[in-house]
Design a protein around this motif. Structure first.
Motif, PDB file in Angstrom:
ATOM      1  N   ARG A  49       6.985   4.558  -1.843  1.00  0.00           N
ATOM      2  CA  ARG A  49       7.527   3.958  -3.140  1.00  0.00           C
ATOM      3  C   ARG A  49       8.283   5.203  -3.798  1.00  0.00           C
ATOM      4  O   ARG A  49       7.677   6.088  -4.312  1.00  0.00           O
ATOM      5  N   VAL A  50       9.491   5.213  -3.681  1.00  0.00           N
ATOM      6  CA  VAL A  50      10.320   6.476  -4.265  1.00  0.00           C
ATOM      7  C   VAL A  50      10.741   6.332  -5.631  1.00  0.00           C
ATOM      8  O   VAL A  50      11.385   5.350  -5.981  1.00  0.00           O
ATOM      9  N   LEU A  51      10.384   7.487  -6.188  1.00  0.00           N
ATOM     10  CA  LEU A  51      10.818   7.486  -7.645  1.00  0.00           C
ATOM     11  C   LEU A  51      11.787   8.459  -7.808  1.00  0.00           C
ATOM     12  O   LEU A  51      11.470   9.709  -7.841  1.00  0.00           O
ATOM     13  N   SER A  52      13.104   8.143  -7.875  1.00  0.00           N
ATOM     14  CA  SER A  52      14.143   9.208  -7.961  1.00  0.00           C
ATOM     15  C   SER A  52      14.714   9.736  -9.186  1.00  0.00           C
ATOM     16  O   SER A  52      15.161   8.831  -9.966  1.00  0.00           O
ATOM     17  N   PHE A  53      14.504  11.289  -9.315  1.00  0.00           N
ATOM     18  CA  PHE A  53      14.968  11.564 -10.717  1.00  0.00           C
ATOM     19  C   PHE A  53      16.530  11.347 -10.823  1.00  0.00           C
ATOM     20  O   PHE A  53      17.060  11.017 -11.800  1.00  0.00           O
ATOM     21  N   TYR A  54      17.285  11.521  -9.836  1.00  0.00           N
ATOM     22  CA  TYR A  54      18.723  11.459  -9.881  1.00  0.00           C
ATOM     23  C   TYR A  54      19.043  10.030 -10.059  1.00  0.00           C
ATOM     24  O   TYR A  54      20.223  10.034 -10.625  1.00  0.00           O
ATOM     25  N   ASP A  55      18.277   9.137  -9.634  1.00  0.00           N
ATOM     26  CA  ASP A  55      18.636   7.749  -9.998  1.00  0.00           C
ATOM     27  C   ASP A  55      18.303   7.263 -11.123  1.00  0.00           C
ATOM     28  O   ASP A  55      18.802   6.194 -11.733  1.00  0.00           O
ATOM     29  N   SER A  56      17.458   7.865 -11.581  1.00  0.00           N
ATOM     30  CA  SER A  56      16.736   7.618 -13.053  1.00  0.00           C
ATOM     31  C   SER A  56      17.894   7.655 -14.390  1.00  0.00           C
ATOM     32  O   SER A  56      17.825   6.987 -15.071  1.00  0.00           O
ATOM     33  N   ALA A  57      18.562   8.618 -14.171  1.00  0.00           N
ATOM     34  CA  ALA A  57      19.427   9.103 -15.584  1.00  0.00           C
ATOM     35  C   ALA A  57      18.677   9.506 -16.705  1.00  0.00           C
ATOM     36  O   ALA A  57      19.352   9.584 -17.707  1.00  0.00           O
ATOM     37  N   ALA A  97       0.714  -1.277   0.097  1.00  0.00           N
ATOM     38  CA  ALA A  97      -0.156  -0.001   0.197  1.00  0.00           C
ATOM     39  C   ALA A  97       0.894   1.347   0.097  1.00  0.00           C
ATOM     40  O   ALA A  97       0.434   2.336   0.159  1.00  0.00           O
ATOM     41  N   LYS A  98       2.152   1.344  -0.328  1.00  0.00           N
ATOM     42  CA  LYS A  98       3.211   2.400  -0.186  1.00  0.00           C
ATOM     43  C   LYS A  98       2.606   3.320  -1.199  1.00  0.00           C
ATOM     44  O   LYS A  98       2.346   2.928  -2.388  1.00  0.00           O
ATOM     45  N   HIS A  99       2.544   4.412  -0.832  1.00  0.00           N
ATOM     46  CA  HIS A  99       2.150   5.557  -2.093  1.00  0.00           C
ATOM     47  C   HIS A  99       3.424   5.947  -2.587  1.00  0.00           C
ATOM     48  O   HIS A  99       4.427   5.985  -1.798  1.00  0.00           O
ATOM     49  N   SER A 100       3.372   6.508  -3.788  1.00  0.00           N
ATOM     50  CA  SER A 100       4.576   6.793  -4.717  1.00  0.00           C
ATOM     51  C   SER A 100       5.018   8.334  -4.522  1.00  0.00           C
ATOM     52  O   SER A 100       3.903   9.061  -4.421  1.00  0.00           O
ATOM     53  N   VAL A 101       6.161   8.711  -4.308  1.00  0.00           N
ATOM     54  CA  VAL A 101       6.601   9.977  -4.455  1.00  0.00           C
ATOM     55  C   VAL A 101       7.502  10.312  -5.094  1.00  0.00           C
ATOM     56  O   VAL A 101       8.440   9.439  -5.561  1.00  0.00           O
ATOM     57  N   LEU A 102       7.623  11.626  -5.729  1.00  0.00           N
ATOM     58  CA  LEU A 102       8.789  11.934  -6.630  1.00  0.00           C
ATOM     59  C   LEU A 102       9.681  12.527  -5.896  1.00  0.00           C
ATOM     60  O   LEU A 102       9.648  13.422  -5.179  1.00  0.00           O
ATOM     61  N   LEU A 103      11.217  11.933  -6.027  1.00  0.00           N
ATOM     62  CA  LEU A 103      12.306  12.440  -5.214  1.00  0.00           C
ATOM     63  C   LEU A 103      12.975  13.278  -6.411  1.00  0.00           C
ATOM     64  O   LEU A 103      13.653  12.633  -7.080  1.00  0.00           O
ATOM     65  N   LEU A 104      13.023  14.445  -6.361  1.00  0.00           N
ATOM     66  CA  LEU A 104      13.595  15.623  -7.358  1.00  0.00           C
ATOM     67  C   LEU A 104      14.839  16.388  -6.753  1.00  0.00           C
ATOM     68  O   LEU A 104      15.099  17.538  -7.107  1.00  0.00           O
TER      69      LEU A 104
END
Length: 169
Positions: A38-46, A15-22
């Motif tokens: 649930r972390v969606l990391s901009f710097y990890d994405s390349a 049930a973790k909510h997603s967040v953008l890490l910019l």
């Protein structure tokens, strides 16, 4: 104790909510966020920012509703950004100021914006006083003098004082 509270209040993994890490995050912040979200990391994405935002829109089970950004960086929270991330409902910045965000555009779209506010004010004031003492008393210059090995050769460093500083310059 704080980690026990965080663990007790964290939603189940499914049930973790997603967040953008910019923003770039230190290990502690990244681990803390990942424990709860649930972390969606901009710097990890390349990926370039537009591609990253497009991919985050397709995040399962739902796109992120919040973004954590750092102020003064290259990311501007403006109409272009919000067009690419229409799913966002909250932007949190780690800066004291909000000059990197278009507050009127965020309000028009119903996006809440939160900043650090005055949380760093005391620390900044303490730092400014420390720098002032350093300049008035030549603390850094004396440190460099000692580190260069000049103390045993040339003797004591003549420390500055606030009185002579104003009259000598």
């Amino acid at each position: 104790m704080a980690s026990a509270i965080a663990a007790a209040t964290a939603p189940p993994t499914a049930a973790k909510h997603s967040v953008l890490l910019l923003r770039r995050a230190n290990d502690y912040l990244a681990a803390t966020l990942r424990a709860r979200y649930r972390v969606l990391s901009f710097y990890d994405s390349a990926a370039p920012l537009p591609a990253f935002l497009a991919a985050s829109a397709a995040a399962l089970p739902e796109p992120p509703r919040a973004a954590l950004v750092v102020g003064g960086g290259s990311i501007q929270i403006d109409a272009t950004f919000l067009d690419a991330a229409p799913y966002l409902r909250c932007v949190v910045t780690t800066a004291a100021g909000l000059d990197h965000g278009d507050l009127a555009e965020c309000a028009r779209r119903g996006v809440l914006v939160a900043g650090a506010g005055e949380v760093f004010s005391t620390d900044v004031a303490d730092h400014a006083v420390g720098l002032l003492i350093d300049v008035l008393r030549d603390v850094s210059a004396a440190d460099r003098y000692v580190r260069r090995g000049l103390w045993p050769v040339q003797g004591d460093y003549p420390l500055g004082s606030k009185v002579c500083r104003f009259f000598l310059y």
